[in-house]
Design an enzyme around this catalytic site. Structure first.
Site, PDB file in Angstrom:
ATOM      1  N   ASP A 195       3.678  -4.927  -7.764  1.00 24.33           N
ATOM      2  CA  ASP A 195       3.062  -3.677  -7.283  1.00 24.33           C
ATOM      3  C   ASP A 195       3.612  -2.458  -8.028  1.00 24.33           C
ATOM      4  O   ASP A 195       3.146  -1.342  -7.816  1.00 24.33           O
ATOM      5  CB  ASP A 195       3.278  -3.506  -5.767  1.00 24.33           C
ATOM      6  CG  ASP A 195       4.737  -3.582  -5.370  1.00 24.33           C
ATOM      7  OD1 ASP A 195       5.397  -4.567  -5.738  1.00 24.33           O
ATOM      8  OD2 ASP A 195       5.224  -2.651  -4.711  1.00 24.33           O
TER       9      ASP A 195
ATOM     10  N   ASP B   1       9.348   6.017   7.161  1.00 22.88           N
ATOM     11  CA  ASP B   1       9.035   7.364   7.657  1.00 22.88           C
ATOM     12  C   ASP B   1       8.031   8.109   6.768  1.00 22.88           C
ATOM     13  O   ASP B   1       7.623   9.223   7.097  1.00 22.88           O
ATOM     14  CB  ASP B   1      10.317   8.189   7.827  1.00 22.88           C
ATOM     15  CG  ASP B   1      11.049   8.394   6.513  1.00 22.88           C
ATOM     16  OD1 ASP B   1      10.564   7.909   5.468  1.00 22.88           O
ATOM     17  OD2 ASP B   1      12.121   9.035   6.532  1.00 22.88           O
TER      18      ASP B   1
ATOM     19  N   ARG C 269       4.014   6.044   1.549  1.00 27.62           N
ATOM     20  CA  ARG C 269       4.453   7.453   1.611  1.00 27.62           C
ATOM     21  C   ARG C 269       3.820   8.256   0.492  1.00 27.62           C
ATOM     22  O   ARG C 269       4.403   9.213  -0.010  1.00 27.62           O
ATOM     23  CB  ARG C 269       5.972   7.526   1.523  1.00 27.62           C
ATOM     24  CG  ARG C 269       6.540   6.807   0.313  1.00 27.62           C
ATOM     25  CD  ARG C 269       7.939   7.233   0.126  1.00 27.62           C
ATOM     26  NE  ARG C 269       8.609   6.392  -0.847  1.00 27.62           N
ATOM     27  CZ  ARG C 269       9.818   6.641  -1.279  1.00 27.62           C
ATOM     28  NH1 ARG C 269      10.473   7.681  -0.823  1.00 27.62           N
ATOM     29  NH2 ARG C 269      10.386   5.850  -2.149  1.00 27.62           N
TER      30      ARG C 269
ATOM     31  N   GLY D 231       0.839  -1.203   0.000  1.00 26.34           N
ATOM     32  CA  GLY D 231       0.000   0.000   0.000  1.00 26.34           C
ATOM     33  C   GLY D 231       0.866   1.242   0.000  1.00 26.34           C
ATOM     34  O   GLY D 231       2.085   1.169   0.152  1.00 26.34           O
TER      35      GLY D 231
ATOM     36  N   ARG E 186       2.808  13.293  -8.557  1.00 26.15           N
ATOM     37  CA  ARG E 186       2.899  12.398  -9.714  1.00 26.15           C
ATOM     38  C   ARG E 186       1.580  12.415 -10.475  1.00 26.15           C
ATOM     39  O   ARG E 186       0.512  12.369  -9.885  1.00 26.15           O
ATOM     40  CB  ARG E 186       3.206  10.993  -9.204  1.00 26.15           C
ATOM     41  CG  ARG E 186       3.275   9.939 -10.270  1.00 26.15           C
ATOM     42  CD  ARG E 186       4.142   8.769  -9.845  1.00 26.15           C
ATOM     43  NE  ARG E 186       3.551   7.992  -8.752  1.00 26.15           N
ATOM     44  CZ  ARG E 186       4.174   6.957  -8.180  1.00 26.15           C
ATOM     45  NH1 ARG E 186       5.381   6.602  -8.570  1.00 26.15           N
ATOM     46  NH2 ARG E 186       3.608   6.292  -7.205  1.00 26.15           N
TER      47      ARG E 186
ATOM     48  N   ASP F 182       6.904   4.103 -10.994  1.00 26.15           N
ATOM     49  CA  ASP F 182       7.794   3.862  -9.884  1.00 26.15           C
ATOM     50  C   ASP F 182       9.261   3.948 -10.291  1.00 26.15           C
ATOM     51  O   ASP F 182       9.967   2.949 -10.405  1.00 26.15           O
ATOM     52  CB  ASP F 182       7.487   2.519  -9.199  1.00 26.15           C
ATOM     53  CG  ASP F 182       7.448   2.723  -7.697  1.00 26.15           C
ATOM     54  OD1 ASP F 182       8.338   3.415  -7.196  1.00 26.15           O
ATOM     55  OD2 ASP F 182       6.523   2.230  -7.041  1.00 26.15           O
TER      56      ASP F 182
ATOM     57  N   ARG G 123      -2.467  -1.273 -10.217  1.00 26.60           N
ATOM     58  CA  ARG G 123      -1.355  -2.159 -10.570  1.00 26.60           C
ATOM     59  C   ARG G 123      -1.820  -3.603 -10.491  1.00 26.60           C
ATOM     60  O   ARG G 123      -2.892  -3.883  -9.929  1.00 26.60           O
ATOM     61  CB  ARG G 123      -0.201  -2.021  -9.581  1.00 26.60           C
ATOM     62  CG  ARG G 123      -0.139  -0.714  -8.915  1.00 26.60           C
ATOM     63  CD  ARG G 123       0.149  -0.717  -7.440  1.00 26.60           C
ATOM     64  NE  ARG G 123      -0.010   0.665  -6.982  1.00 26.60           N
ATOM     65  CZ  ARG G 123       0.996   1.495  -6.744  1.00 26.60           C
ATOM     66  NH1 ARG G 123       2.215   1.064  -6.785  1.00 26.60           N
ATOM     67  NH2 ARG G 123       0.769   2.747  -6.417  1.00 26.60           N
TER      68      ARG G 123
HETATM   69  P1  AMP Z   1       8.714   0.631  -3.955  1.00 25.46           P
HETATM   70  O1  AMP Z   1       9.860  -0.283  -3.929  1.00 25.46           O
HETATM   71  O2  AMP Z   1       9.073   2.082  -4.114  1.00 25.46           O
HETATM   72  O3  AMP Z   1       7.659   0.210  -4.924  1.00 25.46           O
HETATM   73  O4  AMP Z   1       8.051   0.580  -2.498  1.00 25.46           O
HETATM   74  C1  AMP Z   1       7.552  -0.610  -1.946  1.00 25.46           C
HETATM   75  C2  AMP Z   1       6.650  -0.295  -0.785  1.00 25.46           C
HETATM   76  O5  AMP Z   1       7.368   0.357   0.262  1.00 25.46           O
HETATM   77  C3  AMP Z   1       5.483   0.604  -1.115  1.00 25.46           C
HETATM   78  O6  AMP Z   1       4.366   0.104  -0.430  1.00 25.46           O
HETATM   79  C4  AMP Z   1       5.910   1.945  -0.579  1.00 25.46           C
HETATM   80  O7  AMP Z   1       4.808   2.754  -0.244  1.00 25.46           O
HETATM   81  C5  AMP Z   1       6.713   1.558   0.647  1.00 25.46           C
HETATM   82  N1  AMP Z   1       7.712   2.578   0.989  1.00 25.46           N
HETATM   83  C6  AMP Z   1       8.813   2.901   0.289  1.00 25.46           C
HETATM   84  N2  AMP Z   1       9.496   3.885   0.913  1.00 25.46           N
HETATM   85  C7  AMP Z   1       8.841   4.191   2.046  1.00 25.46           C
HETATM   86  C8  AMP Z   1       9.049   5.118   3.125  1.00 25.46           C
HETATM   87  N3  AMP Z   1      10.103   5.943   3.164  1.00 25.46           N
HETATM   88  N4  AMP Z   1       8.137   5.140   4.117  1.00 25.46           N
HETATM   89  C9  AMP Z   1       7.086   4.314   4.111  1.00 25.46           C
HETATM   90  N5  AMP Z   1       6.836   3.432   3.136  1.00 25.46           N
HETATM   91  C10 AMP Z   1       7.691   3.356   2.097  1.00 25.46           C
HETATM   92 MG    MG Z   2       6.057   0.914  -5.746  1.00 28.43          MG
END
Ligand code: AMP
Ligand code: MG
Length: 479
Positions: free
Chosen positions: A247, A120, A88, A85, A171, A257, A178
């Site tokens: 995702d 965070d 951030r 989900g 964005r 992404d 997805r």
């Molecule tokens: P991604 O690899 O960017 O697709 O991120 C995978 C998951 O990690 C997604 O659910 C993002 O929302 C979560 N995520 C990535 N960075 C952060 C962050 N700094 N704080 C909280 N959730 C994060």
């Molecule tokens: Mg992602």
């Protein structure tokens, strides 16, 4: 203040999100505003520009927004998580643009949500500007992509391996649906909501198929086709997405992404830049295979809707996987023919293309500038590179070009093979300067990327491969 937002996701897809207010920042500062995109969205209004820093950091939430964090599931590096989900990100709502297309406005880096899982919820300046540059580069290369509307500095420091300046981006995406969104409901056995999600997605992205007899099959096939188109484009440009988890695999067929993605310099099918991709799962040449794998996961998620008889449902998925691969392979070869100025189709074309790519790999030739140089010299009967192996390839290529007018071939090739791409060393240089509060290199590079097929005076260094002391290059997820 209103932005003319609608909120069909919030209205129609209950169970797939948590209403969530971004917390905002005490002193947001606008770093970049994408004015052409703002115009495209019909948001080029003095009031929007005046409040851009607040609006595009989540500090001022428009009164017609129903802000929310989306839930989704997903396979990450092959392992399934039933609950991911927006950790951030916050969806502000949808804008119908000047061409009538419904597009999401989403904040990224706007603070923690119920899906943050210990993160965070924030983002650092470098990855935010990186997503901006790479998204614009892809857009101007005519690749379906999400884009960044604005980058705002938050004034905060975020903790990564070292303290970094914080930033938020807005964005713009055809949607944020997805494969992992479908997987969310399947994992919970909620077929009613899954069915509603399928018809919502079909209506939004493929309205021409929305009264299909078998909506799940229609959606599966439509996504297979659009992802095949997308990945074939990546493969023709040397683009490595870097984290093709389900995702991060959009149902709209857009590149989404921008984390550890990159363009490769020297052509090498095994190239991996992402620091976390230890096994090379998302290596350059693996992308079509991973696309197929992700489509299989989408098929699995839709299985109960495809046919009451499981064997029949599986047969539909298998046919669609072949549709994906056939479409990708055909478009890839057509794209490579265009890159080499070939007209029509001939049986040996695949061989001609692979021979060139093998030579480029063995000789560590720069992906982008090699095609460009071939284009510049299409008109010449002398080989543009040294060595017997290339000479013999060149002769075969010239023979295949046949009686085509060579000036014409050269002009066509140079309209397809970019001269400027978002080269890793240039991106890093622009981000390093931005960390020192100097956005000039970012802006100069951005400007060059808006016109990737032409080198304007003063831009010569943007066409050069990385200096030999740069690399091996590593990208980070930016989390
Ligand atoms: P991604 O690899 O960017 O697709 O991120 C995978 C998951 O990690 C997604 O659910 C993002 O929302 C979560 N995520 C990535 N960075 C952060 C962050 N700094 N704080 C909280 N959730 C994060
Ligand atoms: Mg992602």
């Amino acid at each position: 203040m209103q932005l003319g937002l609608s909120n069909t996701f919030a209205e129609q897809l209950e169970g797939l999100y948590v209403p969530w207010q971004p917390e905002g920042f005490p002193s947001p500062r606008l770093l970049q505003l994408n004015r052409p995109l703002l115009e495209e969205l019909g948001l080029d209004d003095p009031a929007v520009e005046e409040h851009a820093a607040e609006l595009f950091s989540g500090t001022l939430v428009p009164s017609d927004s129903v802000p929310l964090a989306q839930a989704y599931a997903g396979h990450q590096f092959g392992g399934f998580s039933p609950q991911l989900g927006d950790g951030r990100a916050v969806l502000l709502g949808e804008v119908v643009d000047r061409l009538g297309r419904r597009r999401d406005l989403q904040l990224k880096g706007s603070g923690p949500t119920p899906f943050s899982r210990g993160g965070d919820g924030k983002a650092a300046l470098g990855p935010i500007l990186r997503e901006y540059l790479l998204g614009e580069a892809m857009h101007h290369l005519d690749v379906p992509t999400t884009r960044v509307l604005a980058a705002v500095s938050t004034g905060e420091t975020v903790r990564r391996s070292r303290p970094l300046p914080g930033a938020v981006l807005t964005r713009v995406a055809a949607s944020h649906l997805r494969v992992g969104t479908l997987q969310f409901f399947t994992a919970r056995g909620d077929l009613e909501k899954l069915e509603r999600l399928v018809s919502y997605t079909l209506e939004r992205h493929h309205p021409e198929r929305s009264d299909a007899e078998n909506p799940a099959q229609a959606l599966l096939e439509a996504v297979a086709e659009s992802q095949a188109v997308l990945i074939a484009r990546w493969m023709g440009l040397g683009f490595i997405h870097g984290v093709m988890n389900t995702d991060n695999f959009s149902l709209s067929g857009e590149t989404i992404d921008y984390g550890p993605c990159s363009f490769m310099d020297a052509h090498d099918p095994a190239t991996v830049h992402s620091s976390i991709d230890h096994g090379g799962r998302y290596a350059f040449d693996n992308q079509p295979k991973i696309g197929r794998w992700n489509m299989a996961r989408m098929g699995e998620a839709l299985l109960p809707l495809l046919d009451p008889k499981e064997a029949k449902a599986i047969a539909i998925v298998e046919r669609t996987l072949d549709l994906f691969t056939d479409t990708h392979d055909r478009l890839w070869l057509d794209g490579m023919r265009d890159k080499l100025g070939l007209d029509g189709t001939q049986a040996d074309d695949h061989r001609l293309v692979s021979d060139l790519l093998d030579w480029m790999t063995d000789e560590e030739k720069d992906h982008t500038s090699t095609f460009r140089r071939l284009g510049d010299e299409a008109a010449s009967s002398d080989p543009s590179f040294e060595g017997e192996r290339f000479a013999s390839w060149h002769a075969a290529w010239q023979e295949r070009l046949g009686s085509q007018d060579r000036q014409d071939v050269a002009a066509r090739m140079n309209r397809i093979n970019p001269v400027v791409i978002a080269r890793n060393h240039l991106v890093e240089e622009a981000l390093d300067a931005a960390h020192e509060r100097d956005l000039a290199p970012f802006e100069t590079l951005h400007d060059a990327l808006t016109n990737p097929f032409e080198l304007r005076p003063g831009q010569e260094r943007f066409a050069e491969p990385a200096p030999p002391d740069f690399g091996p290059y590593q990208t980070f997820c930016g989390t």
